[in-house]
Enzyme design. Structure first.
Site, PDB file in Angstrom:
ATOM      1  N   ASP A  17       0.816  -1.225   0.000  1.00 11.82           N
ATOM      2  CA  ASP A  17       0.000   0.000   0.000  1.00 11.82           C
ATOM      3  C   ASP A  17       0.843   1.266   0.000  1.00 11.82           C
ATOM      4  O   ASP A  17       0.606   2.177  -0.795  1.00 11.82           O
ATOM      5  CB  ASP A  17      -0.950   0.019   1.207  1.00 11.82           C
ATOM      6  CG  ASP A  17      -2.090  -0.980   1.053  1.00 11.82           C
ATOM      7  OD1 ASP A  17      -2.014  -1.836   0.142  1.00 11.82           O
ATOM      8  OD2 ASP A  17      -3.047  -0.909   1.845  1.00 11.82           O
ATOM      9  N   ARG A  97       0.924   6.752  17.145  1.00 12.31           N
ATOM     10  CA  ARG A  97       0.774   7.751  16.081  1.00 12.31           C
ATOM     11  C   ARG A  97       1.490   9.067  16.364  1.00 12.31           C
ATOM     12  O   ARG A  97       2.105   9.642  15.465  1.00 12.31           O
ATOM     13  CB  ARG A  97      -0.710   7.996  15.774  1.00 12.31           C
ATOM     14  CG  ARG A  97      -1.476   6.771  15.295  1.00 12.31           C
ATOM     15  CD  ARG A  97      -0.691   5.940  14.339  1.00 12.31           C
ATOM     16  NE  ARG A  97      -1.461   4.874  13.693  1.00 12.31           N
ATOM     17  CZ  ARG A  97      -0.922   3.913  12.976  1.00 12.31           C
ATOM     18  NH1 ARG A  97       0.405   3.857  12.827  1.00 12.31           N
ATOM     19  NH2 ARG A  97      -1.666   2.992  12.406  1.00 12.31           N
ATOM     20  N   ASP A 126      -6.932   6.941  12.680  1.00 12.39           N
ATOM     21  CA  ASP A 126      -5.507   7.221  12.506  1.00 12.39           C
ATOM     22  C   ASP A 126      -5.231   8.468  11.683  1.00 12.39           C
ATOM     23  O   ASP A 126      -4.288   9.204  11.963  1.00 12.39           O
ATOM     24  CB  ASP A 126      -4.796   5.999  11.911  1.00 12.39           C
ATOM     25  CG  ASP A 126      -4.613   4.907  12.956  1.00 12.39           C
ATOM     26  OD1 ASP A 126      -4.427   5.255  14.132  1.00 12.39           O
ATOM     27  OD2 ASP A 126      -4.678   3.720  12.607  1.00 12.39           O
ATOM     28  N   SER A 180      -7.088  -6.056   8.067  1.00 12.12           N
ATOM     29  CA  SER A 180      -6.208  -4.897   8.199  1.00 12.12           C
ATOM     30  C   SER A 180      -5.509  -5.015   9.547  1.00 12.12           C
ATOM     31  O   SER A 180      -6.158  -5.146  10.581  1.00 12.12           O
ATOM     32  CB  SER A 180      -7.051  -3.621   8.137  1.00 12.12           C
ATOM     33  OG  SER A 180      -6.345  -2.577   8.774  1.00 12.12           O
TER      34      SER A 180
HETATM   35  N1  ARG Z   1      -9.295   0.728  16.212  1.00 13.50           N
HETATM   36  C1  ARG Z   1      -7.965   0.891  16.684  1.00 13.50           C
HETATM   37  C2  ARG Z   1      -7.705   2.344  16.966  1.00 13.50           C
HETATM   38  O1  ARG Z   1      -8.389   3.182  16.467  1.00 13.50           O
HETATM   39  C3  ARG Z   1      -6.938   0.297  15.742  1.00 13.50           C
HETATM   40  C4  ARG Z   1      -6.834   0.923  14.373  1.00 13.50           C
HETATM   41  C5  ARG Z   1      -5.765   0.373  13.442  1.00 13.50           C
HETATM   42  N2  ARG Z   1      -5.856  -1.040  13.289  1.00 13.50           N
HETATM   43  C6  ARG Z   1      -5.907  -1.693  12.130  1.00 13.50           C
HETATM   44  N3  ARG Z   1      -6.025  -2.979  12.189  1.00 13.50           N
HETATM   45  N4  ARG Z   1      -5.873  -1.084  10.983  1.00 13.50           N
HETATM   46  O2  ARG Z   1      -6.811   2.683  17.703  1.00 13.50           O
END
Ligand code: ARG
Length: 403
Positions: A17, A97, A126, A180
């Site tokens: 990606d 993050r 994110d 994911s």
């Molecule tokens: N829902 C979680 C959060 O907002 C994880 C998000 C990322 N996880 C993922 N499998 N893409 O912190």
């Protein structure tokens, strides 16, 4: 897409990606791309990202091991508050993050880039966390969010774009990715596809870093965690770096089937989502930290920090790590930890974490005071009668009014 961009710092994993994003940035903006790949303990090799970036014509490549910084300055401060979002989520993705955003901005400053770019989708938390981080640290930065902008909305379109641009596609990526996944030293999170339906039980193969209860150790593991000022510093008497310590907790957690969570949570952007989290070491640390606080914190500090915690958790979840209110709360939480020093011994077995004993030179626990034997000196039981009478006054008035 008329915005002129000279140079952009891309958060680059080296995966399919973000390789597509890299190429897309070059062709859409005709700009220089700087790649930034961080080791946060996700378990994948990060060096291969260098070759891939070179192949795609990148000249400035940053590859960095940020694990110590991550554990010492993000994970540990968060655990001082016993932080849980919506009562259960240990925030493994959310806490990573701000560090990534911060390094991207620093690299933008070092390389003279005028933009930064991330690979988060337009539906999740994110994107918010990355971008609030960027703007907090560099208000005039240009932000590119390909998933919100491009027309490669489906997997098929992405694969076509990769093939047209000679981006190598790993064989197992030709079809839909099964889930994911986001991983770092604190957790692995899996979302999407089969588990989007809350009626589906997650298949066992989804789990990457914890054994099932059935497969976990039959014999319990006993460990002693040493704390200093609220942070873990040793295991079984051996001092360890934060990363080594966390890896050790992850390992014993994994072997004992600890740290799985199947959660439906409220995203900041409004919808509910279902995730499978594995946080073996973090789950142990939370329990041990609370146990050492039981011994060393007075009720006033403990109850106040317990009240502040949900607010603090929401700030981290919603991407407000770099905000004055998070920093204010952090100061208060850190202040509460001055005497949170000592040792906690735990028995880990089949998903359970059982506290065996607690020790601290700063213990507020006084066996004489609490004992059922008549040993007390400072506490006169007769005083309790007056204490209760005064406290009952309001309740008596209320009750009398009802009659
Ligand atoms: N829902 C979680 C959060 O907002 C994880 C998000 C990322 N996880 C993922 N499998 N893409 O912190």
């Amino acid at each position: 897409m008329t915005n002129k961009i000279k140079k952009v710092v891309l958060a680059y994993s080296g995966g399919l990606d973000t390789s597509i994003i890299l190429k897309w940035l070059q062709s859409t903006y005709d700009c220089e791309v700087v790649t930034f790949t961080a080791d946060l303990g996700q378990g994948d090799e990060i060096e291969p990202a260098r070759k891939k970036a070179e192949m795609l014509g990148v000249k400035e490549i940053y590859i960095e091991d940020l694990r110590e910084d991550f554990v010492s300055n993000y994970i540990f401060p968060m655990f001082r508050a016993n932080t849980l979002y919506e009562g259960q989520y240990l925030l493994g993705t959310a806490i990573a993050r701000p560090l990534i955003a911060k390094r991207q901005i620093e690299i933008a400053n070092e390389t003279g880039a005028d933009a930064v770019c991330h690979g988060a989708t337009g539906k999740g938390n994110d994107q918010v966390r990355f971008e609030l981080g960027y703007y907090a640290l560099k208000p005039n930065i240009k932000v590119i969010s390909p998933w919100r902008d491009w027309d490669l909305k489906s997997r098929t379109k992405l694969i076509e774009f990769a093939e047209e641009n000679q981006i190598p596609i790993p064989k197992d990526k030709k079809g839909e990715a099964p889930f994911s996944i986001d991983a770092n030293i604190l957790h692995t999170s899996s979302e999407g596809k089969l588990i989007e339906n809350p009626e589906n039980e997650p298949p066992e193969y989804i789990y990457q870093r914890t054994l099932s209860i059935d497969d976990s150790n039959d014999i319990p593991t006993e460990i002693t965690i040493g704390f200093e000022k609220g942070d873990p510093i040793s295991i079984n008497g051996n001092s360890m770096t934060p990363v080594k310590l966390f890896e050790k907790l992850n390992e014993v957690g994994k072997q004992n089937g600890i740290g799985r969570l199947d959660l439906i949570e409220n995203r900041y952007v409004g919808m509910k989502s279902r995730g499978i989290y594995e946080t073996p070491g973090g789950t142990i640390l939370l329990k041990a930290h609370r146990a050492i606080e039981e011994l060393t914190l007075d009720s006033g500090s403990m109850h106040l920090k317990d009240e502040l915690m949900p607010k603090y958790a929401s700030l981290i979840y919603n991407g407000l790590w770099f905000s004055p209110e998070r920093e204010m709360l952090q100061k208060a939480i850190d202040q509460s930890q001055v005497y949170v020093t000592g040792e906690i011994s735990l028995k880990l077995h089949k998903g359970n974490i059982i506290v065996m004993n607690r020790k601290s030179d700063y213990s507020l626990y006084n066996a004489d005071l609490v004992s059922f034997e008549d040993t007390d000196t400072d506490y006169n039981q007769n005083d309790a009668g007056g204490f209760i009478k005064i406290n009952s006054l309001r309740l008596k008035l209320l009750s009398n009014r009802k009659k």
